[in-house]
Design an enzyme around this catalytic site. Structure first.
Site, PDB file in Angstrom:
ATOM      1  N   ASN A  82     -95.427 -61.536  45.010  1.00 29.13           N
ATOM      2  CA  ASN A  82     -96.587 -61.089  45.776  1.00 29.13           C
ATOM      3  C   ASN A  82     -96.243 -60.020  46.808  1.00 29.13           C
ATOM      4  O   ASN A  82     -97.109 -59.248  47.213  1.00 29.13           O
ATOM      5  CB  ASN A  82     -97.228 -62.301  46.463  1.00 29.13           C
ATOM      6  CG  ASN A  82     -98.234 -61.908  47.519  1.00 29.13           C
ATOM      7  OD1 ASN A  82     -99.317 -61.436  47.213  1.00 29.13           O
ATOM      8  ND2 ASN A  82     -97.866 -62.095  48.783  1.00 29.13           N
ATOM      9  N   SER A 134    -102.599 -54.728  41.429  1.00 20.70           N
ATOM     10  CA  SER A 134    -103.720 -54.225  42.223  1.00 20.70           C
ATOM     11  C   SER A 134    -104.631 -53.406  41.323  1.00 20.70           C
ATOM     12  O   SER A 134    -104.166 -52.762  40.373  1.00 20.70           O
ATOM     13  CB  SER A 134    -103.222 -53.351  43.377  1.00 20.70           C
ATOM     14  OG  SER A 134    -104.301 -52.673  43.997  1.00 20.70           O
ATOM     15  N   TYR A 147     -98.731 -45.759  46.171  1.00 18.16           N
ATOM     16  CA  TYR A 147     -99.093 -47.174  46.030  1.00 18.16           C
ATOM     17  C   TYR A 147     -99.673 -47.448  44.643  1.00 18.16           C
ATOM     18  O   TYR A 147     -99.307 -48.416  43.979  1.00 18.16           O
ATOM     19  CB  TYR A 147    -100.086 -47.556  47.122  1.00 18.16           C
ATOM     20  CG  TYR A 147    -100.556 -48.987  47.047  1.00 18.16           C
ATOM     21  CD1 TYR A 147     -99.702 -50.043  47.362  1.00 18.16           C
ATOM     22  CD2 TYR A 147    -101.862 -49.292  46.673  1.00 18.16           C
ATOM     23  CE1 TYR A 147    -100.126 -51.367  47.293  1.00 18.16           C
ATOM     24  CE2 TYR A 147    -102.300 -50.613  46.610  1.00 18.16           C
ATOM     25  CZ  TYR A 147    -101.434 -51.633  46.924  1.00 18.16           C
ATOM     26  OH  TYR A 147    -101.866 -52.948  46.862  1.00 18.16           O
ATOM     27  N   ALA A 148    -100.586 -46.573  44.191  1.00 15.82           N
ATOM     28  CA  ALA A 148    -101.184 -46.730  42.864  1.00 15.82           C
ATOM     29  C   ALA A 148    -100.109 -46.660  41.777  1.00 15.82           C
ATOM     30  O   ALA A 148    -100.138 -47.420  40.798  1.00 15.82           O
ATOM     31  CB  ALA A 148    -102.249 -45.663  42.631  1.00 15.82           C
ATOM     32  N   LYS A 151     -98.122 -49.934  41.747  1.00 14.52           N
ATOM     33  CA  LYS A 151     -98.885 -51.051  41.198  1.00 14.52           C
ATOM     34  C   LYS A 151     -99.122 -50.883  39.698  1.00 14.52           C
ATOM     35  O   LYS A 151     -99.207 -51.874  38.964  1.00 14.52           O
ATOM     36  CB  LYS A 151    -100.201 -51.207  41.950  1.00 14.52           C
ATOM     37  CG  LYS A 151    -100.031 -51.776  43.358  1.00 14.52           C
ATOM     38  CD  LYS A 151     -99.331 -53.123  43.321  1.00 14.52           C
ATOM     39  CE  LYS A 151     -99.238 -53.782  44.675  1.00 14.52           C
ATOM     40  NZ  LYS A 151     -98.533 -55.107  44.619  1.00 14.52           N
TER      41      LYS A 151
END
Length: 237
Positions: A82, A134, A147-148, A151
């Site tokens: 996580n 995400s 970040y994208a 993920k």
């Protein structure tokens, strides 16, 4: 219940919801945290879970944490990856160090922790791994590019690992939360939040507790025929 779960990033919004869910269900619950000592200690007192401080991008600290957990509980039946973090930054302003930090926090940490835990699972030929992804890695959204990217990597990691570990009876799945009311969701500008709610069939952001319910099911024997999947908890986007 004589089963142990390890949750990384346990002191954050989703992480603490996961810790509370599994502890309430009677699991022997261990979690890692990096710097939020006060939240970790509070969570330990409230749930009787065991927290272990570790920087998950550091191989030595990961090895020490897993060794301590195995010494205390004997085995790790379920690993929930996580831990992660982001930066709100336009692409043109992202520096190399920013890119490396976000990719490492979300992917390198997952690699190091999973590699360390899975060795014990392989010996027992049993185990469950659940990676928290995400919606940013699956949909066309206005989110930080690094970040994208990180993920999106969670999905590839999940699929490849599920295939390789299937011979040992180990299941690997990804849970993909949409926009949540807590955690990273608090960094979302009002414009993006309004747009998400407009197109979300549930008409609202989700909660960490709703994510925890799905993860709890996937960790159980009831989900024994679910493997190599990305399970969306996004309210319908």
């Amino acid at each position: 219940m004589d089963r142990t779960v390890l949750i990384t990033g346990g002191s954050g919004a989703v992480g603490s919801a996961l810790v509370r869910r599994f502890a309430a269900d009677g699991w022997k619950t261990a979690f890692t945290y990096r710097s939020n000592i006060a939240s970790a200690e509070k969570l330990e007192k409230e749930t009787l879970a065991s927290g272990f401080k570790a920087e998950l991008c550091d191989q030595i600290q990961v090895q020490a944490a897993v060794a301590a957990i195995l010494e205390k509980f004997g085995r790790i039946d379920v690993l929930i990856n996580n831990a992660g973090r982001t930066q709100v930054m336009p692409f043109a302003l992202i520096e190399e160090d920013d890119w490396d930090e976000v990719i490492a926090a979300n992917l390198k940490s997952m690699f190091l922790m999973t590699r360390e835990v899975v060795r014990e699972m392989i010996r027992r030929k049993a185990g469950v791994i659940i990676n928290i992804g995400s919606l940013a890695g699956h949909r066309l959204l206005e989110v930080p590019v690094h970040y994208a990217t990180a993920k999106a990597g969670v999905s590839g990691f999940t699929l490849s690992l599920a295939k390789e570990l299937s011979r040992y009876g180990i299941r690997v799945n990804e849970v993909v939360p949409g926009l949540l009311s807590e955690g990273v969701g608090r960094l979302v500008p009002e414009k993006e939040m309004t747009e998400y709610v407009q197109y979300c069939t549930a008409g609202r952001p989700g909660t960490p507790q709703e994510v925890a319910e799905v993860v709890s099911f996937l960790a159980s024997d009831k989900a024994g025929y679910i493997n190599a999947q990305s399970v969306f908890v996004d309210g319908g986007i």
